[in-house]
Scaffold this active site. Structure first.
Site, short mmCIF file in Angstrom:
data_model
loop_
_atom_site.label_atom_id
_atom_site.label_comp_id
_atom_site.label_asym_id
_atom_site.label_seq_id
_atom_site.Cartn_x
_atom_site.Cartn_y
_atom_site.Cartn_z
N CYS A 1 -67.59 48.10 18.21
CA CYS A 1 -67.48 48.41 19.75
C CYS A 1 -66.65 49.62 19.97
CB CYS A 1 -66.81 47.00 20.40
SG CYS A 1 -66.77 47.21 22.04
N CYS B 1 -58.76 42.97 20.76
CA CYS B 1 -60.09 42.50 20.30
C CYS B 1 -60.09 42.88 18.74
CB CYS B 1 -61.18 43.01 21.11
SG CYS B 1 -62.90 42.37 20.70
N GLU C 1 -72.19 39.26 14.08
CA GLU C 1 -72.27 37.63 14.23
C GLU C 1 -72.86 37.27 15.52
OE1 GLU C 1 -67.33 38.30 13.15
OE2 GLU C 1 -68.02 36.75 14.62
N CYS D 1 -65.56 37.49 18.01
CA CYS D 1 -64.95 38.48 18.38
C CYS D 1 -64.76 39.44 17.26
CB CYS D 1 -63.57 37.89 18.64
SG CYS D 1 -63.64 36.73 19.97
N CYS E 1 -60.62 47.59 23.31
CA CYS E 1 -59.62 46.71 23.98
C CYS E 1 -58.49 46.29 22.99
CB CYS E 1 -60.30 45.62 24.61
SG CYS E 1 -61.52 45.91 25.83
N CYS F 1 -74.36 32.98 21.64
CA CYS F 1 -73.52 34.12 22.07
C CYS F 1 -73.81 35.55 21.35
CB CYS F 1 -71.71 33.93 21.69
SG CYS F 1 -70.88 35.18 22.05
#
Ligand code: SAH
Length: 374
Positions: free
Chosen positions: A131, A138, A111, A354, A135, A124
């Site tokens: 990832c 997220c 994204e 995100c 976390c 962004c």
């Protein structure tokens, strides 16, 4: 971005399947580009420079690149599409925020988001597919990391967004806060940012480029040695190791003290104040005693805290705190001598990158997108 905001956002036309023979010009290696032009008796360096100049200006239609001979323009259009990525989804919110779901030839999706505010246009950027940091709040990391983005893929994110701008608009800011951990892909990210900063590239001031990291100390020092005044944001999210280990699991291997020391060094070498990001999750890290402890560990450092109220993620149990507790947290930090602001919410969609658009799209378009977990 949460589900409500996604359903509110009109989806603009989806680009169809690309014929397989058409490669993205921007994704070609220099050797491939050279041999294309040489085979036509053209000077590669001149033509490549011309095409890049057009793309930087937001023109992606080869046929409109008017300082290139018409015959060559047609050959380009017959043989290439401008980018290796194609736009699978393009959404626009009422506040003019635009989001692209991009797919690369290996079917991996990321994204990229454009946010507009008071004359600014901020992109962004994502740096990885998925990832690896894990976390707990997220969406990007829910399926782990699949691969790093290449330098040209990060550049394409910027050029794809550039092509959406209206006359008179320019990309003024970059925040590397999309999918992925930027410092885990620093060697590919830095050339892309240096190009974005260069006068011959997008000409975006280095001071307007923010790199957000979970906090990888060695990589923070490596970034400092690059000697560009990029703005560093460290995602702290907790005031103690005990709590940070639970919210940001990779902290167990590193420890907060090392992260804070590296951030301090970055500040000294770059001369730029570091921002600490702190997501506020109801009942987890949002109590007044957390704010007092955070103020204690940051006191004496020139720092700013950016408080980010949690944006709900489907499948995760966390909640956004009430407005009163968000304000109390901010005020407690300020009373403790720490500069703090709450990140503005443009609709509910500003925290868009995100990884949620990709997840939602995978559910909504099973025929087009690979299902989750691949
Ligand atoms: N890996 C980098 C960059 C990606 S995350 C980092 O950790 O900084 C960038 C920011 O997005 C993080 O600071 C985090 O606060 C925010 N973020 C991620 N998921 C979120 C969510 N569900 N709600 C609100 N903010 C979120």
């Amino acid at each position: 971005m949460n589900e409500n905001s996604l359903s509110k956002m009109p989806t603009l036309p989806v680009v169809g399947e690309r014929p397989p023979i058409l490669q993205g010009f921007f994704g070609q290696t220099e050797i491939e580009q050279d041999s294309f032009f040489k085979a036509l008796g053209e000077r590669p360096s001149l033509r490549i420079k011309q095409i890049h100049r057009w793309m930087i200006q937001g023109e992606t239609d080869f046929l409109q690149m008017t300082d290139i001979p018409a015959g060559l323009r047609r050959k380009l259009a017959e043989n290439f599409v401008p980018f290796s990525s194609q736009i699978l989804l393009h959404s626009k919110a009422t506040d003019e925020t635009e989001k692209l779901l991009l797919e690369f030839p290996d079917k991996k999706q990321i994204e990229t988001v454009l946010m507009r505010e008071e004359g600014r246009a901020t992109v962004c950027l994502s740096t990885q597919v998925g990832c690896g940091m894990g976390c707990v709040f997220c969406a990007s990391g829910l399926e782990g990391v699949q691969r790093n983005l290449e330098t040209h893929e990060i550049q394409e994110e910027l050029l794809q967004i550039r092509a959406l701008l209206k006359a008179g608009e320019r990309i003024s800011h970059i925040v590397v806060m999309g999918m992925g951990e930027p410092l885990a892909n620093l060697e590919r990210l830095l050339p892309a940012l240096d190009w974005a900063n260069a006068a011959s590239g997008l000409g975006i001031s280095a001071r307007n480029i923010t790199i957000s990291t979970v906090g990888l100390p060695k990589k923070i020092i490596e970034l400092a040695s690059h000697k560009k005044p990029y703005h560093l944001a460290v995602s702290l999210h907790a005031p103690t190791d005990l709590l940070r280990n639970q919210i940001v699991p990779m902290n167990e291997k590193v420890g907060m003290q090392e992260v804070l020391n590296a951030a301090q060094q970055y500040q000294e070498i770059s001369g730029r104040q570091v921002t600490y990001e702190y997501i506020l999750i109801a009942g987890i890290n949002d109590q007044a005693h957390h704010a007092r402890e955070l103020a204690r560990i940051l006191s004496g450092r020139q720092s700013h805290v950016n408080l980010i109220p949690f944006n709900p993620v489907k499948g995760l149990p966390w909640q956004r705190p009430e407005e009163d507790s968000i304000d109390l947290f901010r005020d407690t930090l300020r009373q403790g001598g720490v500069s703090a602001t709450v990140r503005k919410r443009k609709g509910a969609d500003i925290d868009a990158a995100c990884g949620q658009l990709r997840r939602e799209a995978a559910r909504a378009l099973p025929g087009v997108l690979k299902p989750l977990g691949v």
